[in-house]
Design a protein around this motif. Structure first.
Motif, PDB file in Angstrom:
ATOM      1  N   PRO A   1       1.065   9.513  -1.102  1.00  0.00           N
ATOM      2  CA  PRO A   1       2.456   9.346  -1.497  1.00  0.00           C
ATOM      3  C   PRO A   1       2.693   9.755  -2.947  1.00  0.00           C
ATOM      4  N   CYS A   2       3.831  10.406  -3.157  1.00  0.00           N
ATOM      5  CA  CYS A   2       4.193  10.830  -4.498  1.00  0.00           C
ATOM      6  C   CYS A   2       5.374   9.979  -4.952  1.00  0.00           C
ATOM      7  N   ALA A   3       5.156   9.152  -5.953  1.00  0.00           N
ATOM      8  CA  ALA A   3       6.209   8.250  -6.419  1.00  0.00           C
ATOM      9  C   ALA A   3       7.215   9.016  -7.257  1.00  0.00           C
ATOM     10  N   VAL A   4       8.486   8.912  -6.883  1.00  0.00           N
ATOM     11  CA  VAL A   4       9.528   9.644  -7.585  1.00  0.00           C
ATOM     12  C   VAL A   4      10.396   8.691  -8.395  1.00  0.00           C
ATOM     13  N   VAL A   5      10.659   7.522  -7.828  1.00  0.00           N
ATOM     14  CA  VAL A   5      11.396   6.487  -8.560  1.00  0.00           C
ATOM     15  C   VAL A   5      10.483   5.272  -8.631  1.00  0.00           C
ATOM     16  N   LYS A   6      10.294   4.758  -9.855  1.00  0.00           N
ATOM     17  CA  LYS A   6       9.265   3.738 -10.053  1.00  0.00           C
ATOM     18  C   LYS A   6       9.852   2.432 -10.567  1.00  0.00           C
ATOM     19  N   GLY A   7      10.645   1.788  -9.736  1.00  0.00           N
ATOM     20  CA  GLY A   7      11.138   0.474 -10.120  1.00  0.00           C
ATOM     21  C   GLY A   7      12.383   0.532 -10.981  1.00  0.00           C
ATOM     22  N   VAL A   8      13.495   0.969 -10.380  1.00  0.00           N
ATOM     23  CA  VAL A   8      14.755   1.059 -11.129  1.00  0.00           C
ATOM     24  C   VAL A   8      15.666  -0.090 -10.722  1.00  0.00           C
ATOM     25  N   SER A   9      16.263  -0.758 -11.697  1.00  0.00           N
ATOM     26  CA  SER A   9      17.263  -1.784 -11.418  1.00  0.00           C
ATOM     27  C   SER A   9      18.546  -1.397 -12.123  1.00  0.00           C
ATOM     28  N   LEU A  10      19.652  -1.557 -11.386  1.00  0.00           N
ATOM     29  CA  LEU A  10      20.911  -1.021 -11.894  1.00  0.00           C
ATOM     30  C   LEU A  10      22.045  -1.782 -11.224  1.00  0.00           C
TER      31      LEU A  10
END
Lengths: 299, 290
Positions: B26-35
């Protein structure tokens, strides 16, 4: 995308003739288009009402009047059994056209469904369907149709079913390629983002953008299917002997072709005119279904 | 629409992680975003190409079927990531609209713009005539001259700016609460860009619609958004009021991005400086798009 196919069309020379000037450049409906649609329409109309217009019985044998050249009494002459060729053409048109349209319609529906499923389905579905198509395409249609029709019992219905069963893989191939070109387009994705259901996505967004080359292909196939149907009739698994089917008429007149040209000329001309008319209608349809051609070039 | 939750928070993304399966794992593209986005708020999500800003926004509608999503994306009181595909489909277009980057590619070439604009309404059972009236009215509101007549034209007969108005009309006609605009002006020239953003902003205010604007261009953010969130390498590195971000960016990378907005008095040889922040892992990543 589809605009480029017009330059490869075998009918390019004719389409240049198409009404010349404005209508040709803008893909409008020109004189040739109107004529083609008119002729094709007449053929369809004749298929419907032709039998009622026939001046004589198409089956009345009159050996005393055999092989008469065209005259006031027999406009298109008579065949080796003294039957009126015009009457036989009018009656046979229904047989020939109905059989041809039935083959193409069935093959088109099956081919579109299979091709679309292959293009949009999982890889394994695609592989299975396409290998089946490969098998179908690797065998000569007329031989397979011959075997199938013979197995079902020789009749025109058998010939139609057999031919449809051998004709669809070509369409499936074509549709698969066409749908694959469109399926990843951004407008399909954006429609999906509007909450469009998968079925509507396929039938209202993907297929209308994919199928115009298929319409052209089917109208081009009219002549080919007509000839194969005639061929099947000729070898005895299609239309049966006394029935007036255009191809069968030519086949039955092969011995008199040199001495009595009218026995093959008129059925042949009927097939040729119909085939050309449907070809032109196909080209016109292609332009009509491509709004970029219909309303002028891109800004 | 008025009797929904009184809470002002419309969209809440919590610890979103997105990865794509590749042959090498797996290629992580978004690593824990909170918004969070409040109702009617205009938020700009800014970052260079490949920073994960588009993927984050598209996750709200679960646009990529291959993507593996973790965390929570709450719209109102529902978690989008736990919905069935049918529920997500009903969400799309009705509660969340999407404006794509390339307005020609986003329009179906064989359908009239009117057909496409009214489709979201027709899908939801609005009558043909009523849908058409609403569509023409909206297109007029968006500044398309002679909208009633142009309604039956095809997309290729429209200019780029007009096409983007059509795309916006399609996105907002069903009155969504949130509009996601993925680089909506990138394909347009600068004057048209400004006008389209102005229209988006007006529409958002008229309809109390929140807008999530995704862009790499900080130059267009200032006049549009109320808040800015900056992403880099799949992480959210800074978020705050637009004035604060522009006046005193806390993160060196934000400062570097701001400095990278082209100015007429710049020397042409200048490159995006890494500031004093961590150097990008990929070389020259910042300038490729420009």
């Amino acid at each position: 995308m589809t605009a480029t196919t017009s330059t490869r069309s075998p009918l390019k020379a004719l389409s240049v003739l198409r009404a010349g000037g404005r209508a040709a450049r803008h893909g409008g409906t020109g004189i040739v288009d109107r004529a083609a649609v008119g002729v094709a329409g007449c053929m369809v109309l004749l298929a419907l009402v032709g039998p009622y217009l026939a001046p004589m019985s198409p089956y009345a044998v009159d050996l005393g009047a055999a092989l008469q050249p065209p005259s006031a009494e027999h406009w298109f002459g008579t065949d080796v059994n003294g039957r009126d060729i015009l009457s036989r053409l009018l009656v046979g048109g229904r047989t020939t056209l109905l059989a041809t349209v039935a083959v193409i319609a069935a093959a088109m529906v099956v081919g579109t469904l299979v091709g679309t499923a292959a293009a949009l389905g999982r890889r394994v579905v695609d592989e299975i369907l396409m290998r089946i198509c490969d098998i179908g395409l690797s065998m000569p249609a007329i031989i397979v149709a011959l075997g199938l029709a013979a197995a079902m019992g020789p009749s025109l219905q058998s010939a139609v079913i057999a031919l449809a069963a051998t004709w669809w893989p070509g369409y499936a191939r074509l549709v698969r390629t066409l749908v694959r070109e469109v399926r990843d387009a951004e407008f399909v994705e954006s429609a999906r983002m509007l909450g469009v259901s998968p079925a509507r996505l396929v039938f209202r967004h993907v297929l209308p953008n994919s199928l115009s080359p298929l319409y052209v292909q089917t109208t081009l196939d009219v002549s080919a299917v007509m000839l194969v149907i005639s061929g099947l009739s000729f070898v005895g698994v299609g239309a049966q002997v006394p029935s007036a089917e255009w191809g069968a008429m030519i086949a039955a007149s092969r011995d008199t072709a040199i001495t009595a040209w009218w026995t093959v000329f008129f059925p042949g001309a009927a097939i040729a005119v119909t085939a050309i008319a449907f070809n032109l209608v196909g080209d016109w349809l292609r332009v009509r279904t491509d709004p970029t051609l219909k309303t002028g070039g891109r800004p | 629409m008025s009797d929904r939750s009184t809470d002002r928070t419309l969209l809440s993304i919590q610890d979103l992680r997105v990865s794509y399966p590749t042959p090498e794992g797996p290629c992580a593209v978004v690593k824990g975003v909170s918004l969070e986005i409040a109702r009617g708020e205009r938020l700009a999500l800014v970052g260079e190409s490949g920073s994960g800003k588009s993927v984050t926004a598209r996750s709200v509608l679960r646009l990529d079927s291959e993507a593996r999503l973790q965390g929570a994306v709450r719209l109102g009181d529902q978690n989008v990531l736990e919905m069935t595909s049918g529920q997500v489909r009903r969400l799309r277009g009705a509660r969340v609209g999407l404006v794509f980057q390339d307005p020609l590619a986003a329009l179906n070439p064989v359908k009239t713009v009117g057909w496409q604009i009214t489709q979201p309404l027709r899908l939801r059972g609005v009558g043909r005539r009523e849908a058409r009236n609403q569509g023409v009215e909206l297109l007029e509101r968006l500044g398309v001259a002679d909208a009633a007549r142009r309604f039956d034209d095809y997309p290729h007969q429209f200019s780029g700016g007009m096409r983007q108005r059509v795309v916006i009309a399609i996105a907002v006609i069903a009155d969504p609460e949130l509009l996601i605009a993925d680089e909506p002006t990138t394909a347009l020239d600068v004057r048209v860009q400004a006008r389209v953003l102005e229209l988006l902003s007006e529409l958002a205010q008229e309809r109390d619609m929140a807008v999530l604007l995704i862009t790499h261009d900080l130059g267009i953010v200032a006049g549009f958004a109320e808040r800015v969130a900056v992403m880099r390498e799949g992480e959210l590195i800074e978020a705050g009021d637009v004035d604060r971000i522009y006046r005193s960016p806390a993160h060196p990378y934000t400062r570097a991005l701001l400095d990278a907005v082209p100015r007429i008095d710049d020397s042409p040889g200048r490159r995006l400086s890494g500031g004093s922040g961590p150097a990008p892992r990929r070389s020259a990543a910042g300038k490729e798009e420009q």
